[in-house]
Design a protein around this motif. Structure first.
Motif, PDB file in Angstrom:
ATOM      1  N   THR A   1       0.829  -1.215   0.000  1.00  0.00           N
ATOM      2  CA  THR A   1       0.000   0.000   0.000  1.00  0.00           C
ATOM      3  C   THR A   1       0.858   1.257   0.000  1.00  0.00           C
ATOM      4  N   PHE A   2       1.894   1.276   0.825  1.00  0.00           N
ATOM      5  CA  PHE A   2       2.737   2.468   0.909  1.00  0.00           C
ATOM      6  C   PHE A   2       3.503   2.713  -0.390  1.00  0.00           C
ATOM      7  N   LEU A   3       3.969   1.664  -1.047  1.00  0.00           N
ATOM      8  CA  LEU A   3       4.669   1.843  -2.316  1.00  0.00           C
ATOM      9  C   LEU A   3       3.739   2.373  -3.397  1.00  0.00           C
ATOM     10  N   THR A   4       2.461   2.041  -3.320  1.00  0.00           N
ATOM     11  CA  THR A   4       1.488   2.611  -4.261  1.00  0.00           C
ATOM     12  C   THR A   4       1.354   4.113  -4.059  1.00  0.00           C
ATOM     13  N   TRP A   5       1.319   4.564  -2.798  1.00  0.00           N
ATOM     14  CA  TRP A   5       1.270   6.004  -2.517  1.00  0.00           C
ATOM     15  C   TRP A   5       2.521   6.695  -3.048  1.00  0.00           C
ATOM     16  N   ILE A   6       3.684   6.079  -2.848  1.00  0.00           N
ATOM     17  CA  ILE A   6       4.932   6.691  -3.317  1.00  0.00           C
ATOM     18  C   ILE A   6       4.944   6.793  -4.834  1.00  0.00           C
ATOM     19  N   ARG A   7       4.548   5.721  -5.513  1.00  0.00           N
ATOM     20  CA  ARG A   7       4.560   5.727  -6.977  1.00  0.00           C
ATOM     21  C   ARG A   7       3.625   6.802  -7.533  1.00  0.00           C
ATOM     22  N   CYS A   8       2.415   6.905  -6.998  1.00  0.00           N
ATOM     23  CA  CYS A   8       1.462   7.913  -7.484  1.00  0.00           C
ATOM     24  C   CYS A   8       1.971   9.330  -7.221  1.00  0.00           C
ATOM     25  N   THR A   9       2.586   9.545  -6.066  1.00  0.00           N
ATOM     26  CA  THR A   9       3.103  10.885  -5.752  1.00  0.00           C
ATOM     27  C   THR A   9       4.198  11.295  -6.723  1.00  0.00           C
ATOM     28  N   LEU A  10       5.106  10.380  -7.036  1.00  0.00           N
ATOM     29  CA  LEU A  10       6.187  10.703  -7.965  1.00  0.00           C
ATOM     30  C   LEU A  10       5.666  10.924  -9.375  1.00  0.00           C
ATOM     31  N   ILE A  11       4.606  10.220  -9.761  1.00  0.00           N
ATOM     32  CA  ILE A  11       4.057  10.381 -11.113  1.00  0.00           C
ATOM     33  C   ILE A  11       3.348  11.715 -11.254  1.00  0.00           C
ATOM     34  N   PHE A  12       2.462  12.048 -10.315  1.00  0.00           N
ATOM     35  CA  PHE A  12       1.616  13.226 -10.458  1.00  0.00           C
ATOM     36  C   PHE A  12       2.303  14.519 -10.021  1.00  0.00           C
ATOM     37  N   HIS A  13       3.299  14.450  -9.140  1.00  0.00           N
ATOM     38  CA  HIS A  13       3.928  15.663  -8.628  1.00  0.00           C
ATOM     39  C   HIS A  13       5.440  15.661  -8.847  1.00  0.00           C
TER      40      HIS A  13
END
Length: 671
Positions: free
Chosen positions: A525-537
């Motif tokens: 779950t935490f790696l999903t948050w990290i991946r989305c943050t790096l993609i969108f921001h």
């Protein structure tokens, strides 16, 4: 009784390095800012009330913005902005160094038009009154055009001795009236390019002009103020009008406002007393050191000061020169260095909103100056604001952890404290003795993970948790953060991160890294948050100078996990090979052994010696065959000698060979 008011004008700010232009929208709800990125300049639109980024647009690489403004309402009939240009929202007008004019729609989130006029050089100022747009370059070439279709209404060269021009300020109250500024203020009655009047009260370039919507009792004056670079005086003027047209009467300098430091820009606001219905005005001057000076009724007080008006100017110089009623200053600590503000604007007559930069973040704050004026000391109201990441909404420092129970999870930041000696106190020594064992820590972590999974999410299962997550990051609410992280829906996580303010991305990554280090079982779950943050921001993160230090914890956690990846892959490969061989042997052995009980292959120790032994056996067999032939011949010649004896059979011969083989095997085993 409180005064009803409507903000009338704001100003734009240009830094010394030519970047970071900013301007408030007329209602002060929106704020537009130009910042330099790695490859190009970016236009950012903020909601000043929520402090969040609404839209962001990257300009082309060769476009360099030199002026910015919002659309402004007028008090006379003008064609409105078309829906295809501005949508249902407001419009930002950008002037570039290449002489182009860019129209950006805040509602549509994109550039709707780009106009170019070959006569223009570097644009120093743009203005937009409804659909009527104005642009002037540094050489004094003025263009008035319709923003809906780009058709030029008039193009002219200002006929004045000035060689450098700094701006154009059309009046929202008087049609066909504009002030063009250089080292002087030139009053124009459009479409005439010859100034009706020229005001030479400044020795440097005029950088800000604001109008007052308040009128004299006879309602035959237009009031305005000017401020220039490296000048701490704000000059007040009045120009006589008739039927909303300029008259031939000369403009009058009705007074001057004195600030403590050089003026950076001006903002004005109209106020109406509900008790009397009398109109008034408020003017705010922003100094280069970040101090805001408030002047109450500056024009009205000068016009009503004594009989004779301007005729008594020489005798009442002190009365016509006044100081501010209140000074507002932001600082990090009481009596500290003032914070340099970027722009100011009036929300209403009682409240002013300010904007300043902290690294790549833009901070907004509304100040109810009229209410707080009672707390001023010697006319100075000091507002203490620590760094935004260390304060909450009321300005109180926030401790993001319990210092008594703080645990170091990584050593990546130890380089900053290399020279600090580590001398434990008696309390720390006792705490180390009472420190729980590793097994106790593992049990505690397992219980926390079970509680987190068992705790139901207290946030509504909507498609986005951006608002909740932003509030949790700003207030450091751990319970609210945990409720957001408990949501494992990929769609909800993507929508939440996509709509989150980019300025909160570093804080989000830091929180996720902290939980990833403490709760590795929830890594998916935490790696999903990290991946989305790096993609969108990722674009915003690339602009942060100290990003390496801010994300040191995340980097350490990921490197620790990645360091074990190679060894785990090697172990997985070995296990796969072993299991595959076992499965293959089971499948092959069951098929062959069912038909034949004897083993398929027999391995002999000392295989080379065994081959030599087989060759010797072959030679012995050949000798035996020759001996048999001789024996048969002897038997045929003398049959009497074999009457009582029998010839050796094949079975006896095989038995002898078998005994010889057993002897050879026993000798090999002994060797």
């Amino acid at each position: 009784m409180a005064a009803r008011s409507r903000p009338k004008s704001t100003f734009r700010t240009v830094r010394d390095n030519g970047i970071n232009l900013g301007a408030f929208q007329e209602s002060s709800k929106l704020y537009a800012s130009i910042t330099d990125a790695l490859d190009s300049q970016r236009l950012r639109i903020f909601d000043s009330q929520e402090g969040s980024l609404k839209t962001e647009y990257a300009l082309e690489g060769n476009q360099r913005v030199s002026s910015i403004c919002w659309d402004q309402a007028v008090e006379y009939d003008v064609e409105p902005i078309d829906g295809s240009i501005g949508g249902s929202g407001h419009v930002v007008l950008l002037g570039t160094e290449q002489g182009e004019i860019i129209v950006y729609s805040e509602a549509l989130g994109t550039v709707t038009k780009t106009y170019g006029f070959g006569q223009l050089g570097k644009i120093t100022k743009v203005a937009l009154l409804s659909s009527f747009a104005f642009a002037i370059d540094s050489f004094g070439k003025l263009v008035q055009f319709n923003v809906n279709n780009g058709s030029a209404i008039q193009i002219m060269k200002i006929t004045t001795p000035s060689r450098e021009f700094s701006g154009v300020y059309p009046s929202p109250c008087i049609p066909n009236f504009a002030i063009v500024t250089s080292h002087s203020a030139h009053l124009l009655a459009l479409p005439d390019s010859n100034p009706v009047d020229t005001l030479t009260t400044h020795t440097t370039l005029v950088q800000s002009v604001v109008y007052s919507s308040a009128s004299t009792p006879s309602q035959n004056f237009v009031l305005f103020a000017t401020a220039a670079e490296q000048d701490r005086f704000v000059n007040l003027f009045s120009k006589q009008v008739s039927d909303k047209k300029l008259t031939d009467a000369p403009s009058k300098n009705i007074g001057a406002l004195v600030c403590e430091n050089d003026v950076q820009g001006l903002a004005s606001c109209e106020k109406i007393e509900e008790a009397t219905g009398k109109k008034g005005s408020i003017l705010a001057a922003l100094s280069v050191d970040g101090t805001i000076e408030i002047f109450d009724n500056p024009w009205e007080s000068k016009l009503s000061s004594g009989s004779g008006g301007l005729a008594s100017l020489s005798r009442k110089r002190k009365q016509l020169t006044s100081h501010s009623n209140l000074r507002i200053r932001f600082s990090r600590s009481r009596g500290g260095v003032p914070i340099t503000l970027e722009s100011i604007s009036f929300v209403n007559a009682d409240t002013i909103v300010v904007a300043w930069k902290e690294a790549t973040r833009t901070i907004f704050e509304s100040v109810p100056w009229k209410i707080l004026s009672s707390q001023a000391t010697d006319g100075l109201l000091e507002v203490v604001r620590p760094k935004s990441r260390d304060v909450n909404k009321v300005g109180k420092p926030v401790v993001t952890y319990d210092e008594a129970n703080a645990t170091v999870t990584s050593g990546v930041m130890q380089k900053h404290a290399a020279g600090i000696p580590d001398i434990p106190t008696e309390e720390e020594a006792q705490a180390e003795e009472q420190e729980p064992s590793l097994a106790e820590r593992l049990q505690t972590l397992a219980k926390l993970d079970q509680q987190a999974q068992a705790t139901p999410t207290q946030v509504s299962a909507s498609s986005s948790l951006a608002t909740v997550l932003a509030q949790a990051l700003r207030t450091n609410d751990q319970a609210l953060l945990e409720s957001c992280f408990n949501n494992q829906s990929l769609e909800v996580i993507e929508n939440t991160v996509r709509r989150l303010d980019s300025t909160l991305a570093p804080a989000l990554l830091d929180k996720v890294a902290d939980r990833l280090a403490r709760r590795p079982l929830r890594a998916d779950t935490f790696l999903t948050w990290i991946r989305c943050t790096l993609i969108f921001h990722g674009g915003h993160l690339s602009l942060i100078r100290d990003l390496k230090d801010q994300l040191a914890t995340l980097r350490s956690v990921l490197e620790t996990r990645a360091s074990k990846y190679t060894s785990m892959l090697a172990l997985q490969g070995r296990l796969d090979m072993v299991f595959s061989q076992i499965a293959l042997r089971k499948a092959g052995g069951s098929k062959d052994n069912a038909e034949n009980e004897e083993p398929i292959t027999v391995y002999y120790d000392g295989f080379e010696e065994y081959e030599d032994m087989e060759e010797d056996e072959d030679e012995d067999e050949e000798d035996m065959d020759s001996e048999e032939d001789d024996i048969s011949e002897d038997l045929s010649e003398d049959e009497d000698h074999v009457t009582n004896d029998q010839a050796p059979s094949d079975e006896d011969y095989d038995q002898e060979l078998h005994e010889e083989d057993v002897q050879h095997d026993s000798s090999d085993e002994e060797n």
